[in-house]
Enzyme design. Structure first.
Site, mmCIF file in Angstrom:
data_model
loop_
_atom_site.group_PDB
_atom_site.id
_atom_site.type_symbol
_atom_site.label_atom_id
_atom_site.label_comp_id
_atom_site.label_asym_id
_atom_site.label_seq_id
_atom_site.Cartn_x
_atom_site.Cartn_y
_atom_site.Cartn_z
ATOM 1 N N LYS A 231 -4.791 -15.673 -2.301
ATOM 2 C CA LYS A 231 -5.859 -14.781 -2.750
ATOM 3 C C LYS A 231 -5.955 -14.654 -4.262
ATOM 4 O O LYS A 231 -6.991 -14.255 -4.785
ATOM 5 C CB LYS A 231 -5.712 -13.397 -2.107
ATOM 6 C CG LYS A 231 -6.000 -13.476 -0.616
ATOM 7 C CD LYS A 231 -6.245 -12.151 0.012
ATOM 8 C CE LYS A 231 -6.720 -12.366 1.443
ATOM 9 N NZ LYS A 231 -6.614 -11.188 2.257
ATOM 10 N N LYS B 187 -6.956 -21.673 9.043
ATOM 11 C CA LYS B 187 -7.074 -20.628 10.078
ATOM 12 C C LYS B 187 -8.496 -20.046 10.085
ATOM 13 O O LYS B 187 -9.172 -20.062 9.047
ATOM 14 C CB LYS B 187 -6.033 -19.522 9.855
ATOM 15 C CG LYS B 187 -6.354 -18.624 8.700
ATOM 16 C CD LYS B 187 -5.563 -17.341 8.721
ATOM 17 C CE LYS B 187 -6.042 -16.528 7.533
ATOM 18 N NZ LYS B 187 -5.465 -15.275 7.291
ATOM 19 N N LYS C 273 -13.234 -14.843 8.172
ATOM 20 C CA LYS C 273 -14.518 -14.216 8.499
ATOM 21 C C LYS C 273 -15.761 -14.780 7.812
ATOM 22 O O LYS C 273 -16.787 -14.138 7.781
ATOM 23 C CB LYS C 273 -14.417 -12.717 8.212
ATOM 24 C CG LYS C 273 -13.538 -12.017 9.235
ATOM 25 C CD LYS C 273 -13.172 -10.613 8.853
ATOM 26 C CE LYS C 273 -12.242 -10.009 9.889
ATOM 27 N NZ LYS C 273 -11.594 -8.795 9.451
HETATM 28 P P1 TYM Z 1 -6.143 -8.849 9.317
HETATM 29 O O1 TYM Z 1 -7.073 -7.697 9.295
HETATM 30 O O2 TYM Z 1 -6.408 -10.011 8.420
HETATM 31 O O3 TYM Z 1 -6.032 -9.412 10.773
HETATM 32 C C1 TYM Z 1 -5.825 -8.564 11.897
HETATM 33 C C2 TYM Z 1 -4.946 -9.268 12.913
HETATM 34 O O4 TYM Z 1 -5.565 -10.486 13.346
HETATM 35 C C3 TYM Z 1 -4.659 -11.578 13.187
HETATM 36 N N1 TYM Z 1 -5.419 -12.788 12.843
HETATM 37 C C4 TYM Z 1 -5.327 -13.947 13.513
HETATM 38 N N2 TYM Z 1 -4.606 -14.307 14.580
HETATM 39 C C5 TYM Z 1 -4.749 -15.574 15.028
HETATM 40 N N3 TYM Z 1 -5.595 -16.486 14.453
HETATM 41 C C6 TYM Z 1 -6.339 -16.162 13.372
HETATM 42 N N4 TYM Z 1 -7.159 -17.054 12.826
HETATM 43 C C7 TYM Z 1 -6.218 -14.839 12.854
HETATM 44 N N5 TYM Z 1 -6.800 -14.185 11.811
HETATM 45 C C8 TYM Z 1 -6.293 -12.932 11.814
HETATM 46 C C9 TYM Z 1 -3.742 -11.147 12.051
HETATM 47 O O5 TYM Z 1 -2.526 -11.849 12.086
HETATM 48 C C10 TYM Z 1 -3.584 -9.670 12.327
HETATM 49 O O6 TYM Z 1 -2.590 -9.443 13.293
HETATM 50 N N6 TYM Z 1 -2.305 -7.123 6.623
HETATM 51 C C11 TYM Z 1 -2.957 -7.055 7.919
HETATM 52 C C12 TYM Z 1 -3.426 -5.639 8.273
HETATM 53 C C13 TYM Z 1 -2.320 -4.647 8.243
HETATM 54 C C14 TYM Z 1 -1.282 -4.510 9.198
HETATM 55 C C15 TYM Z 1 -0.494 -3.409 8.754
HETATM 56 C C16 TYM Z 1 -0.951 -5.193 10.368
HETATM 57 C C17 TYM Z 1 -2.144 -3.676 7.290
HETATM 58 N N7 TYM Z 1 -1.046 -2.944 7.605
HETATM 59 C C18 TYM Z 1 0.624 -2.985 9.480
HETATM 60 C C19 TYM Z 1 0.181 -4.760 11.094
HETATM 61 C C20 TYM Z 1 0.946 -3.686 10.641
HETATM 62 C C21 TYM Z 1 -4.190 -7.935 7.883
HETATM 63 O O7 TYM Z 1 -4.763 -8.158 6.840
HETATM 64 O O8 TYM Z 1 -4.648 -8.340 9.090
#
Ligand code: TYM
Length: 317
Positions: free
Chosen positions: A114, A196, A199
């Protein structure tokens, strides 16, 4: 064993099938199994670590909340809330920042990706300390399992390190939580299956995409690439078919049209009920706000207890 579950999703746009298969689908399974011991939230404070416009994060928060609820998160069973409504998250993050070496944060792959192309002095501090806030999000609720996709594995590993360090320095306080999935998922982009799914553009199928949009995006999905290592695009489509339980419906996998049309219909049918529920939920945004605020009250009780314990252990008055 009595498990406690916690996970979050950033408020940065509607959810796609990667978010669903990698995370949200497991939240529902875990909620049905562990009910009151589940904490799920929307990470709006993480959403502002990358550029955003006024109102965008609040609109995305409502979209993501509707995604959670339409998929089956039940605020009567789980504690479902908005991160910024529970100030203990940022307070504990500050304390954790004081025991987290900079080197650990510079090593994070997501930070490297990022901040790529941005001059060092212009990179926002929040982008760097992002995983520390995530560690605070998690450890406040002392969970044993954190269901997340493969891309969050490194952040979860850092959370365990922070827990370990805190425990060693100040006495046993936190468990070292594990991912729920033994093999966390990584769903690939439709337009560039070596990356991966995220969005942007046509690379992702959103959970509320109407059937014709699902078909349109899948028809454009890349099946051949120049990697000479098989076809990651076809492998991704086959994997999706398997995840949605429709592998047996395709007779000839070398006919990509048949594969794509079957997958489009399977996904469209799978989310038909979801689409209807989400539409109803979005017609009452005030109700969504209320649910998030009520959830935050429940979450705050647990979070403020942990914060008080931490303050006492490190010797703050
Ligand atoms: P975020 O919002 O990017 O994604 C949410 C969840 O979706 C999963 N994910 C995927 N899994 C499989 N294939 C993909 N292409 C894919 N894209 C996204 C992510 O692994 C995630 O589980 N930092 C985290 C948000 C967060 C969080 C936390 C999660 C903040 N605090 C505490 C768990 C615990 C994030 O940006 O996820």
């Amino acid at each position: 064993m009595k498990e406690t579950i916690l996970s979050g999703i950033r408020a940065s746009g509607k959810l796609h099938i990667g978010n669903y298969l990698g995370a949200l689908k497991q939240f529902i399974e875990l909620q049905d199994k562990y009910g009151r011991n589940c904490y799920f939230f929307i990470a709006d404070l993480h959403a502002i670590t990358t550029p955003f416009k006024f109102d965008e994060v609040s609109e995305d928060t409502i979209q993501v909340a509707a995604d959670y609820l339409a998929a089956g998160i039940d605020p009567e069973k789980s504690t479902f809330f908005l991160q910024s409504y529970v100030p203990a998250h940022t307070q504990l993050a500050w304390i954790f920042e004081s025991i987290t070496p900079l080197g650990e944060l510079y090593r994070m792959t997501q930070f490297k990706e990022k901040s790529e192309g941005i001059k060092n002095e212009s990179v926002n501090t929040g982008l760097l300390t992002y995983p520390v806030l995530m560690a605070a999000d998690i450890l406040l609720y002392k969970p044993t399992l954190v269901p997340v996709g493969e891309d969050q594995t490194q952040h979860l590993e850092l959370t365990r390190k922070i827990a370990r360090k805190f425990n060693n320095k100040f006495g046993k306080t936190f468990p070292e939580p594990k991912n729920y999935a033994l093999k966390p998922l990584r769903i690939m982009s439709l337009t560039d299956p070596t990356k991966k799914m995220s969005k942007t553009g046509d690379e992702a199928l959103m959970l509320d995409d109407p059937p014709d949009e699902i078909l349109r995006k899948l028809k454009k999905a890349v099946t051949a690439t120049d990697t000479k290592q098989g076809s990651p695009g076809v492998d991704n489509l086959k994997f999706l078919l398997e995840q949605f339980g429709a592998t047996a419906q395709v007779k000839d996998f070398s006919k990509y049209n048949e594969l794509k049309e079957t997958l489009a219909k399977t996904i469209a049918d799978y989310f038909a009920d979801f689409r209807a529920k989400k539409k109803t939920l979005l017609s009452k945004p005030d109700q969504i706000h209320e649910i998030l605020a009520e959830g935050a009250k429940k979450a705050s009780k647990v979070a403020s207890q942990t914060l008080a314990e931490v303050k006492q252990k490190i010797g703050l008055i």
